[in-house]
Write a protein that holds these residues in place. Sequence first.
Motif, short mmCIF file in Angstrom:
data_model
loop_
_atom_site.label_atom_id
_atom_site.label_comp_id
_atom_site.label_asym_id
_atom_site.label_seq_id
_atom_site.Cartn_x
_atom_site.Cartn_y
_atom_site.Cartn_z
N MET A 190 0.85 -1.18 0.00
CA MET A 190 0.00 0.00 0.00
C MET A 190 0.89 1.24 0.00
O MET A 190 1.66 1.45 0.92
N ASP A 191 0.80 2.01 -1.04
CA ASP A 191 1.61 3.23 -1.08
C ASP A 191 0.80 4.42 -0.60
O ASP A 191 -0.39 4.32 -0.32
N ILE A 192 1.45 5.53 -0.49
CA ILE A 192 0.81 6.74 0.04
C ILE A 192 -0.32 7.20 -0.87
O ILE A 192 -1.36 7.67 -0.40
N THR A 193 -0.16 7.05 -2.18
CA THR A 193 -1.22 7.46 -3.12
C THR A 193 -2.49 6.65 -2.90
O THR A 193 -3.59 7.21 -2.84
N ALA A 194 -2.35 5.35 -2.77
CA ALA A 194 -3.52 4.50 -2.54
C ALA A 194 -4.18 4.83 -1.21
O ALA A 194 -5.41 4.89 -1.12
N TYR A 195 -3.35 5.05 -0.20
CA TYR A 195 -3.89 5.41 1.12
C TYR A 195 -4.63 6.74 1.04
O TYR A 195 -5.71 6.89 1.58
N SER A 196 -4.05 7.70 0.34
CA SER A 196 -4.67 9.01 0.19
C SER A 196 -6.00 8.91 -0.52
O SER A 196 -6.98 9.54 -0.13
N MET A 197 -6.07 8.08 -1.57
CA MET A 197 -7.34 7.89 -2.29
C MET A 197 -8.38 7.24 -1.40
O MET A 197 -9.56 7.61 -1.42
N MET A 198 -7.95 6.27 -0.59
CA MET A 198 -8.87 5.59 0.31
C MET A 198 -9.44 6.57 1.34
O MET A 198 -10.65 6.58 1.60
N VAL A 199 -8.59 7.42 1.89
CA VAL A 199 -9.05 8.41 2.87
C VAL A 199 -9.98 9.42 2.20
O VAL A 199 -11.00 9.80 2.77
N SER A 200 -9.66 9.82 0.97
CA SER A 200 -10.51 10.76 0.25
C SER A 200 -11.88 10.17 -0.03
O SER A 200 -12.91 10.84 0.13
N GLN A 201 -11.92 8.91 -0.44
CA GLN A 201 -13.20 8.26 -0.70
C GLN A 201 -14.02 8.12 0.58
O GLN A 201 -15.23 8.33 0.57
N ALA A 202 -13.36 7.79 1.67
CA ALA A 202 -14.06 7.68 2.95
C ALA A 202 -14.62 9.02 3.37
O ALA A 202 -15.75 9.12 3.88
N SER A 203 -13.86 10.07 3.14
CA SER A 203 -14.32 11.42 3.48
C SER A 203 -15.53 11.81 2.63
O SER A 203 -16.49 12.39 3.13
N THR A 204 -15.46 11.49 1.34
CA THR A 204 -16.57 11.81 0.44
C THR A 204 -17.83 11.04 0.85
O THR A 204 -18.92 11.61 0.90
N MET A 205 -17.68 9.77 1.16
CA MET A 205 -18.84 8.97 1.58
C MET A 205 -19.42 9.50 2.89
O MET A 205 -20.63 9.53 3.06
N SER A 206 -18.57 9.94 3.77
CA SER A 206 -19.04 10.51 5.03
C SER A 206 -19.85 11.77 4.77
O SER A 206 -20.91 11.98 5.36
N ALA A 207 -19.36 12.61 3.86
CA ALA A 207 -20.07 13.85 3.52
C ALA A 207 -21.42 13.53 2.87
O ALA A 207 -22.43 14.18 3.17
N VAL A 208 -21.44 12.54 1.98
CA VAL A 208 -22.69 12.15 1.32
C VAL A 208 -23.69 11.61 2.35
O VAL A 208 -24.86 11.99 2.36
N ASN A 209 -23.20 10.74 3.23
CA ASN A 209 -24.08 10.18 4.25
C ASN A 209 -24.63 11.26 5.18
O ASN A 209 -25.79 11.21 5.59
N THR A 210 -23.81 12.24 5.52
CA THR A 210 -24.25 13.34 6.37
C THR A 210 -25.34 14.15 5.67
O THR A 210 -26.34 14.54 6.27
N ARG A 211 -25.17 14.40 4.38
CA ARG A 211 -26.16 15.16 3.61
C ARG A 211 -27.48 14.40 3.50
O ARG A 211 -28.56 14.96 3.62
N ILE A 212 -27.39 13.09 3.28
CA ILE A 212 -28.60 12.27 3.20
C ILE A 212 -29.33 12.28 4.54
O ILE A 212 -30.56 12.40 4.60
N LEU A 213 -28.58 12.17 5.62
CA LEU A 213 -29.19 12.21 6.95
C LEU A 213 -29.88 13.55 7.19
O LEU A 213 -30.99 13.60 7.72
N ALA A 214 -29.24 14.65 6.79
CA ALA A 214 -29.84 15.97 6.96
C ALA A 214 -31.16 16.07 6.19
O ALA A 214 -32.15 16.59 6.72
#
Length: 64
Positions: A7-31
């Motif tokens: 696992m390189d830093i780029t893959a880790y960064s993409m994984m964190v970015s996707q998790a952040s995006t999903m969290s934002a989407v889930n928060t918006r849906i909940l709102a």
Amino acid sequence: MEFGDGMDITAYSMMVSQASTMSAVNTRILAKTLDAAEMQGEQLTKMMEQSVNPGSGRNIDILL
């Protein structure tokens, strides 16, 4: 976190970015869900208030 398992830093960064995006989407849906529930609650309250005095305000008694 160890990056030795391929696992390189780029893959880790993409994984964190996707998790952040999903969290934002889930928060918006909940709102939106909470907004809809609040609106339905207000509508239910109005319907219940009208059912207590269903004819209130529909007739006027006038004596001449």
